[in-house]
Design an enzyme around this catalytic site. Structure first.
Site, PDB file in Angstrom:
ATOM      1  N   TYR A  65       0.836  -1.224   0.000  1.00 26.97           N
ATOM      2  CA  TYR A  65       0.000   0.000   0.000  1.00 26.97           C
ATOM      3  C   TYR A  65       0.866   1.267   0.000  1.00 26.97           C
ATOM      4  O   TYR A  65       0.505   2.289  -0.584  1.00 26.97           O
ATOM      5  CB  TYR A  65      -0.961  -0.026   1.196  1.00 26.97           C
ATOM      6  CG  TYR A  65      -2.192  -0.871   0.907  1.00 26.97           C
ATOM      7  CD1 TYR A  65      -2.253  -2.218   1.289  1.00 26.97           C
ATOM      8  CD2 TYR A  65      -3.284  -0.347   0.208  1.00 26.97           C
ATOM      9  CE1 TYR A  65      -3.359  -3.001   0.988  1.00 26.97           C
ATOM     10  CE2 TYR A  65      -4.392  -1.126  -0.096  1.00 26.97           C
ATOM     11  CZ  TYR A  65      -4.427  -2.457   0.297  1.00 26.97           C
ATOM     12  OH  TYR A  65      -5.516  -3.239  -0.021  1.00 26.97           O
ATOM     13  N   ASP A 102      -7.557   6.882  -3.801  1.00 27.95           N
ATOM     14  CA  ASP A 102      -6.542   7.922  -4.054  1.00 27.95           C
ATOM     15  C   ASP A 102      -7.124   9.275  -3.634  1.00 27.95           C
ATOM     16  O   ASP A 102      -8.281   9.379  -3.252  1.00 27.95           O
ATOM     17  CB  ASP A 102      -6.122   7.896  -5.549  1.00 27.95           C
ATOM     18  CG  ASP A 102      -7.277   8.211  -6.517  1.00 27.95           C
ATOM     19  OD1 ASP A 102      -7.466   7.462  -7.491  1.00 27.95           O
ATOM     20  OD2 ASP A 102      -7.977   9.222  -6.296  1.00 27.95           O
ATOM     21  N   HIS A 117     -14.632   3.217   0.059  1.00 29.10           N
ATOM     22  CA  HIS A 117     -13.622   2.186   0.338  1.00 29.10           C
ATOM     23  C   HIS A 117     -12.434   2.747   1.093  1.00 29.10           C
ATOM     24  O   HIS A 117     -11.344   2.161   1.078  1.00 29.10           O
ATOM     25  CB  HIS A 117     -13.173   1.526  -0.981  1.00 29.10           C
ATOM     26  CG  HIS A 117     -14.257   0.690  -1.585  1.00 29.10           C
ATOM     27  ND1 HIS A 117     -14.252   0.306  -2.897  1.00 29.10           N
ATOM     28  CD2 HIS A 117     -15.422   0.207  -1.063  1.00 29.10           C
ATOM     29  CE1 HIS A 117     -15.346  -0.411  -3.150  1.00 29.10           C
ATOM     30  NE2 HIS A 117     -16.079  -0.472  -2.053  1.00 29.10           N
ATOM     31  N   CYS A 128      -6.758  -0.177  17.970  1.00 28.62           N
ATOM     32  CA  CYS A 128      -7.632   0.792  18.662  1.00 28.62           C
ATOM     33  C   CYS A 128      -8.223   1.832  17.710  1.00 28.62           C
ATOM     34  O   CYS A 128      -9.015   2.678  18.119  1.00 28.62           O
ATOM     35  CB  CYS A 128      -6.857   1.468  19.798  1.00 28.62           C
ATOM     36  SG  CYS A 128      -5.637   2.689  19.240  1.00 28.62           S
ATOM     37  N   CYS A 154      -1.350   2.449  21.526  1.00 29.35           N
ATOM     38  CA  CYS A 154      -1.401   1.080  22.103  1.00 29.35           C
ATOM     39  C   CYS A 154      -0.294   0.188  21.580  1.00 29.35           C
ATOM     40  O   CYS A 154      -0.183  -0.973  21.972  1.00 29.35           O
ATOM     41  CB  CYS A 154      -2.765   0.440  21.794  1.00 29.35           C
ATOM     42  SG  CYS A 154      -2.960  -0.049  20.076  1.00 29.35           S
ATOM     43  N   ASN A 217     -17.865   5.080 -19.648  1.00 30.17           N
ATOM     44  CA  ASN A 217     -16.937   3.950 -19.562  1.00 30.17           C
ATOM     45  C   ASN A 217     -16.613   3.526 -21.000  1.00 30.17           C
ATOM     46  O   ASN A 217     -17.531   3.410 -21.812  1.00 30.17           O
ATOM     47  CB  ASN A 217     -17.594   2.783 -18.805  1.00 30.17           C
ATOM     48  CG  ASN A 217     -16.584   1.752 -18.346  1.00 30.17           C
ATOM     49  OD1 ASN A 217     -15.681   1.375 -19.104  1.00 30.17           O
ATOM     50  ND2 ASN A 217     -16.701   1.307 -17.111  1.00 30.17           N
ATOM     51  N   PRO A 218     -15.319   3.285 -21.323  1.00 32.60           N
ATOM     52  CA  PRO A 218     -15.038   2.838 -22.704  1.00 32.60           C
ATOM     53  C   PRO A 218     -15.576   1.435 -22.997  1.00 32.60           C
ATOM     54  O   PRO A 218     -15.700   1.041 -24.151  1.00 32.60           O
ATOM     55  CB  PRO A 218     -13.507   2.850 -22.775  1.00 32.60           C
ATOM     56  CG  PRO A 218     -13.003   3.037 -21.408  1.00 32.60           C
ATOM     57  CD  PRO A 218     -14.113   3.483 -20.550  1.00 32.60           C
ATOM     58  N   ARG A 219     -15.871   0.688 -21.917  1.00 28.58           N
ATOM     59  CA  ARG A 219     -16.359  -0.684 -22.132  1.00 28.58           C
ATOM     60  C   ARG A 219     -17.752  -0.871 -21.541  1.00 28.58           C
ATOM     61  O   ARG A 219     -18.226  -0.042 -20.768  1.00 28.58           O
ATOM     62  CB  ARG A 219     -15.391  -1.679 -21.468  1.00 28.58           C
ATOM     63  CG  ARG A 219     -14.036  -1.713 -22.141  1.00 28.58           C
ATOM     64  CD  ARG A 219     -13.127  -2.743 -21.487  1.00 28.58           C
ATOM     65  NE  ARG A 219     -11.741  -2.460 -21.823  1.00 28.58           N
ATOM     66  CZ  ARG A 219     -10.999  -1.531 -21.221  1.00 28.58           C
ATOM     67  NH1 ARG A 219     -11.531  -0.811 -20.248  1.00 28.58           N
ATOM     68  NH2 ARG A 219      -9.754  -1.290 -21.576  1.00 28.58           N
TER      69      ARG A 219
HETATM   70  N1  APR Z   1     -12.213   6.278 -18.374  1.00 24.13           N
HETATM   71  C1  APR Z   1     -13.338   5.702 -17.861  1.00 24.13           C
HETATM   72  N2  APR Z   1     -13.406   4.396 -17.500  1.00 24.13           N
HETATM   73  C2  APR Z   1     -12.284   3.660 -17.680  1.00 24.13           C
HETATM   74  C3  APR Z   1     -11.077   4.184 -18.206  1.00 24.13           C
HETATM   75  C4  APR Z   1     -11.079   5.557 -18.561  1.00 24.13           C
HETATM   76  N3  APR Z   1      -9.987   6.137 -19.085  1.00 24.13           N
HETATM   77  N4  APR Z   1     -10.158   3.173 -18.257  1.00 24.13           N
HETATM   78  C5  APR Z   1     -10.764   2.070 -17.773  1.00 24.13           C
HETATM   79  N5  APR Z   1     -12.034   2.347 -17.437  1.00 24.13           N
HETATM   80  C6  APR Z   1     -13.050   1.476 -16.853  1.00 24.13           C
HETATM   81  C7  APR Z   1     -12.903   0.013 -17.196  1.00 24.13           C
HETATM   82  O1  APR Z   1     -13.580  -0.277 -18.415  1.00 24.13           O
HETATM   83  C8  APR Z   1     -13.594  -0.652 -15.998  1.00 24.13           C
HETATM   84  O2  APR Z   1     -14.987  -0.796 -16.248  1.00 24.13           O
HETATM   85  O3  APR Z   1     -12.894   1.558 -15.445  1.00 24.13           O
HETATM   86  C9  APR Z   1     -13.406   0.362 -14.868  1.00 24.13           C
HETATM   87  C10 APR Z   1     -12.437  -0.095 -13.803  1.00 24.13           C
HETATM   88  O4  APR Z   1     -13.017  -1.216 -13.174  1.00 24.13           O
HETATM   89  P1  APR Z   1     -12.243  -1.857 -11.931  1.00 24.13           P
HETATM   90  O5  APR Z   1     -10.798  -2.009 -12.250  1.00 24.13           O
HETATM   91  O6  APR Z   1     -13.039  -3.049 -11.505  1.00 24.13           O
HETATM   92  O7  APR Z   1     -12.329  -0.723 -10.801  1.00 24.13           O
HETATM   93  P2  APR Z   1     -13.572  -0.388  -9.855  1.00 24.13           P
HETATM   94  O8  APR Z   1     -14.857  -0.571 -10.575  1.00 24.13           O
HETATM   95  O9  APR Z   1     -13.294   0.945  -9.247  1.00 24.13           O
HETATM   96  O10 APR Z   1     -13.424  -1.518  -8.706  1.00 24.13           O
HETATM   97  C11 APR Z   1     -14.303  -1.419  -7.598  1.00 24.13           C
HETATM   98  O11 APR Z   1     -13.056  -3.191  -6.530  1.00 24.13           O
HETATM   99  O12 APR Z   1     -11.010  -4.149  -6.027  1.00 24.13           O
HETATM  100  C12 APR Z   1     -12.040  -3.364  -5.537  1.00 24.13           C
HETATM  101  O13 APR Z   1     -11.854  -1.811  -3.793  1.00 24.13           O
HETATM  102  C13 APR Z   1     -11.546  -1.991  -5.151  1.00 24.13           C
HETATM  103  O14 APR Z   1     -12.726   0.117  -5.288  1.00 24.13           O
HETATM  104  C14 APR Z   1     -12.361  -1.041  -6.031  1.00 24.13           C
HETATM  105  C15 APR Z   1     -13.578  -1.874  -6.377  1.00 24.13           C
HETATM  106 ZN    ZN Z   2      -3.737   1.691  18.788  1.00 30.27          ZN
END
Ligand code: APR
Ligand code: ZN
EC number: 2.3.1.286
Length: 250
Positions: A65, A102, A117, A128, A154, A217-219
């Protein structure tokens, strides 16, 4: 740009912006599930992002981390984060709910993101709960171990301030997110695969209660099924265009 999306956003009174790792991707912060580049494609979530992992090897987990925190510190918010801050400034009411740990929304000017999260920047005692501060920035590289600091009160190990798999979401943050999603008339989902619950329930709550849902979202994601508008593209391009189309240039 979808004029529909722009007019829906401009006419909305209560907006929720719901973000995931994708909004930080163009800042160079890796997502979790993108093939090849995602963190879970390269690291094992089970050995790094669970309470048991931290109990078994606190130095491995803390080191990982700290590497992620160092990555974030070396990046900058992108135009997508800045567009979200512009929406917060222009919409009559706007609540930003993020799954991201972040601080790029804050550094782009968002005053009070709801961190479902937790945050890489809020370490606390693993026993604690006392908020802790970081030791100087150790140049962790994601693979080597870094002993976590000890709690000043602690003496227990300090842990990252993030929510791990199997842990409950922070009650106050979840309640704020549910309240905002229940009351909004538009939810803008940006950059999330919408696969991790309970966070992924937030857009569903908004849709069930009649809000308009716009997805960036691109996908394709499971949210395609409930989104009124799907804007297929990267957040750092689509969001600034959406804000300009809704309210004109700054
Ligand atoms: N702009 C917009 N979306 C994007 C881009 C971009 N430039 N690049 C990628 N993506 C999309 C991907 O298509 C995908 O759908 O962002 C998404 C990222 O998905 P994940 O990696 O699963 O991230 P997230 O949805 O935030 O995960 C949720 O899972 O592991 C846990 O705690 C972690 O908060 C996180 C949670
Ligand atoms: Zn403590």
């Amino acid at each position: 740009m979808g004029d529909t999306a722009a007019s829906l956003l401009r006419d909305a009174r209560k907006v929720v912006v719901f973000t995931g790792a994708g909004i930080s991707a163009e800042s160079g912060v890796p997502t979790f599930r993108d093939a090849l580049t995602g963190l879970w494609a390269r690291f094992d979530a089970e050995t790094l992002a669970t309470p048991r992992a931290f109990r078994d090897d606190p130095a491995l987990v803390w080191g990982w981390y700290e590497w992620r925190r160092g990555q974030v510190r070396r990046t900058r918010p992108n135009a997508g984060h800045e567009a979200v801050a512009a929406i917060e400034a222009r919409a009559p009411h706007c609540t930003l709910v993020t799954q991201n740990v972040d601080d790029l929304h804050e550094r782009a000017g968002s005053a009070a993101p709801v961190h479902l999260h937790g945050s890489l920047f809020a370490p606390r005692c693993s026993f604690c709960g006392l908020p802790a501060s970081f030791v100087d920035d150790l140049p962790a590289d994601g693979s080597h171990k870094v002993e976590p600091p000890m709690c000043e009160r602690c003496g227990s190990a300090v842990r990252p301030g993030v929510v791990w798999f199997g842990e409950a979401l922070p009650e106050v943050a979840l309640a704020a997110a549910v309240e905002a999603a229940s009351a909004c008339d538009l939810l803008l989902s940006v950059g999330t695969s919408a696969m991790v619950y309970p966070a992924a329930e937030i857009p569903q709550v908004a849709a069930r209660l009649g809000a308009t849902v716009i997805q960036v979202n691109p996908r394709e994601t499971p949210l395609d099924a409930i989104a009124d508008v799907n804007l297929r593209g990267p957040a750092a391009t689509v969001l600034p265009e959406l804000v300009r189309a809704a309210w004109g240039p700054e």
